[in-house]
Design a protein around this motif. Structure first.
Motif, PDB file in Angstrom:
ATOM      1  N   ASP A 124      27.042  31.644  39.138  1.00 57.97           N
ATOM      2  CA  ASP A 124      28.217  32.211  39.789  1.00 57.97           C
ATOM      3  C   ASP A 124      27.821  33.139  40.931  1.00 57.97           C
ATOM      4  O   ASP A 124      28.455  33.151  41.995  1.00 57.97           O
ATOM      5  CB  ASP A 124      29.116  32.927  38.780  1.00 57.97           C
ATOM      6  CG  ASP A 124      28.400  34.050  38.043  1.00 57.97           C
ATOM      7  OD1 ASP A 124      27.157  34.090  38.037  1.00 57.97           O
ATOM      8  OD2 ASP A 124      29.104  34.916  37.472  1.00 57.97           O
TER       9      ASP A 124
ATOM     10  N   SER B 153      35.307  36.566  50.945  1.00 58.32           N
ATOM     11  CA  SER B 153      34.603  37.617  50.210  1.00 58.32           C
ATOM     12  C   SER B 153      34.998  39.023  50.635  1.00 58.32           C
ATOM     13  O   SER B 153      34.820  39.979  49.877  1.00 58.32           O
ATOM     14  CB  SER B 153      33.094  37.463  50.404  1.00 58.32           C
ATOM     15  OG  SER B 153      32.755  37.668  51.773  1.00 58.32           O
TER      16      SER B 153
ATOM     17  N   ARG C 297      28.493  32.725  45.070  1.00 58.20           N
ATOM     18  CA  ARG C 297      29.024  33.748  45.973  1.00 58.20           C
ATOM     19  C   ARG C 297      28.092  33.941  47.171  1.00 58.20           C
ATOM     20  O   ARG C 297      28.555  34.115  48.311  1.00 58.20           O
ATOM     21  CB  ARG C 297      29.224  35.063  45.215  1.00 58.20           C
ATOM     22  CG  ARG C 297      30.377  35.015  44.222  1.00 58.20           C
ATOM     23  CD  ARG C 297      30.722  36.386  43.673  1.00 58.20           C
ATOM     24  NE  ARG C 297      29.737  36.884  42.727  1.00 58.20           N
ATOM     25  CZ  ARG C 297      29.764  36.650  41.423  1.00 58.20           C
ATOM     26  NH1 ARG C 297      30.740  35.894  40.895  1.00 58.20           N
ATOM     27  NH2 ARG C 297      28.840  37.157  40.624  1.00 58.20           N
TER      28      ARG C 297
ATOM     29  N   TYR D 237      28.341  42.108  46.460  1.00 55.21           N
ATOM     30  CA  TYR D 237      29.303  41.015  46.275  1.00 55.21           C
ATOM     31  C   TYR D 237      28.743  39.953  45.332  1.00 55.21           C
ATOM     32  O   TYR D 237      29.453  39.452  44.455  1.00 55.21           O
ATOM     33  CB  TYR D 237      29.653  40.387  47.621  1.00 55.21           C
ATOM     34  CG  TYR D 237      30.536  39.171  47.509  1.00 55.21           C
ATOM     35  CD1 TYR D 237      31.844  39.266  47.049  1.00 55.21           C
ATOM     36  CD2 TYR D 237      30.049  37.905  47.843  1.00 55.21           C
ATOM     37  CE1 TYR D 237      32.658  38.146  46.923  1.00 55.21           C
ATOM     38  CE2 TYR D 237      30.859  36.785  47.724  1.00 55.21           C
ATOM     39  CZ  TYR D 237      32.153  36.914  47.266  1.00 55.21           C
ATOM     40  OH  TYR D 237      32.953  35.793  47.141  1.00 55.21           O
TER      41      TYR D 237
ATOM     42  N   THR E 151      28.718  31.080  49.486  1.00 56.77           N
ATOM     43  CA  THR E 151      30.014  31.215  50.151  1.00 56.77           C
ATOM     44  C   THR E 151      29.892  32.009  51.433  1.00 56.77           C
ATOM     45  O   THR E 151      30.425  31.618  52.490  1.00 56.77           O
ATOM     46  CB  THR E 151      31.021  31.898  49.215  1.00 56.77           C
ATOM     47  OG1 THR E 151      31.308  31.026  48.120  1.00 56.77           O
ATOM     48  CG2 THR E 151      32.319  32.227  49.935  1.00 56.77           C
TER      49      THR E 151
END
Length: 209
Positions: free
Chosen positions: A107, A196, A111, A39, A114
């Motif tokens: 970025d 996600s 993630r 991910y 997150t």
């Protein structure tokens, strides 16, 4: 991905600074297909290129804020633990880390945060404030099934039992669930992180008397 093949059966000890890069390679090999890693970095070539530095940075952070164990000589894997603490007593000094994104593009780091940030409330609810947190455990995938992961766990599991302290961890890989259960961990929550789509399991382990 190519990485050195390490001998099984090496003794476990606290990591040394000169092992960070080699341990990072072993962890990158271990987590190449892990759902959270995929991910964070969907492109496989990027994972090959970036995960070694990410894990080396995580190991450095582990040494600042907790304890890191690996095998002597060429690292076969590593375990990163954060120790018992009382509210407000988190280790100081982590805010000034050289690499605040842990070796990831911004970025990818976003993630990562997150998913891990979404699990923080579950962590707080699962165990007493004072506990050992297994933030990372990985073994070079060429050495799976040879007892390396079990050996990496033992120093802190034994200490937690002696101190009467809980342990806690999260995993994103279903193949890890039986392994942790074998070592006395019980599933607290199994769910999917909504933004996600990454499935996760949280575990706690009561101390053994």
């Amino acid at each position: 991905m190519t990485t050195p093949r390490f001998s099984a059966g090496a003794a476990v000890a606290p990591i040394h600074a000169d092992q960070f890069e080699r341990a990072g390679l072993a962890l990158a090999h271990a987590f190449h297909n892990d759902p959270l890693a995929v991910y964070m970095l969907p492109n496989a070539d990027e994972r090959v290129r970036l995960l070694p530095a990410h894990f080396a940075a995580f190991l450095r952070l582990g040494c600042v804020s907790g304890e890191v164990y690996t095998t002597r000589g060429d690292p076969e894997g590593a375990a990163v633990w954060f120790p018992p603490h009382e509210p407000g007593s988190e280790a100081e000094g982590t805010g000034g880390e050289e690499d605040p994104t842990l070796g990831l593009p911004r970025d990818a780091f976003a993630r990562f945060v997150t998913v891990t940030g979404a699990l923080e409330p579950l962590h707080d609810e699962a165990v007493p404030a004072s506990h050992y947190y297994l933030a990372l455990l990985g073994v070079d995938r060429d050495l799976h099934g040879q007892g390396v992961g079990s050996r990496l766990l033992q120093p802190i599991l034994a200490r937690a039992d002696a101190e009467g302290v809980y342990c806690y961890l999260e995993t994103y890989n279903p193949t890890n669930v039986p392994f942790y259960r074998k070592h006395g961990f019980e599933v607290v929550v199994e769910d999917v992180e909504s933004s996600s789509g990454v499935r996760f399991w949280t575990f706690r382990r009561p101390p053994r008397r």
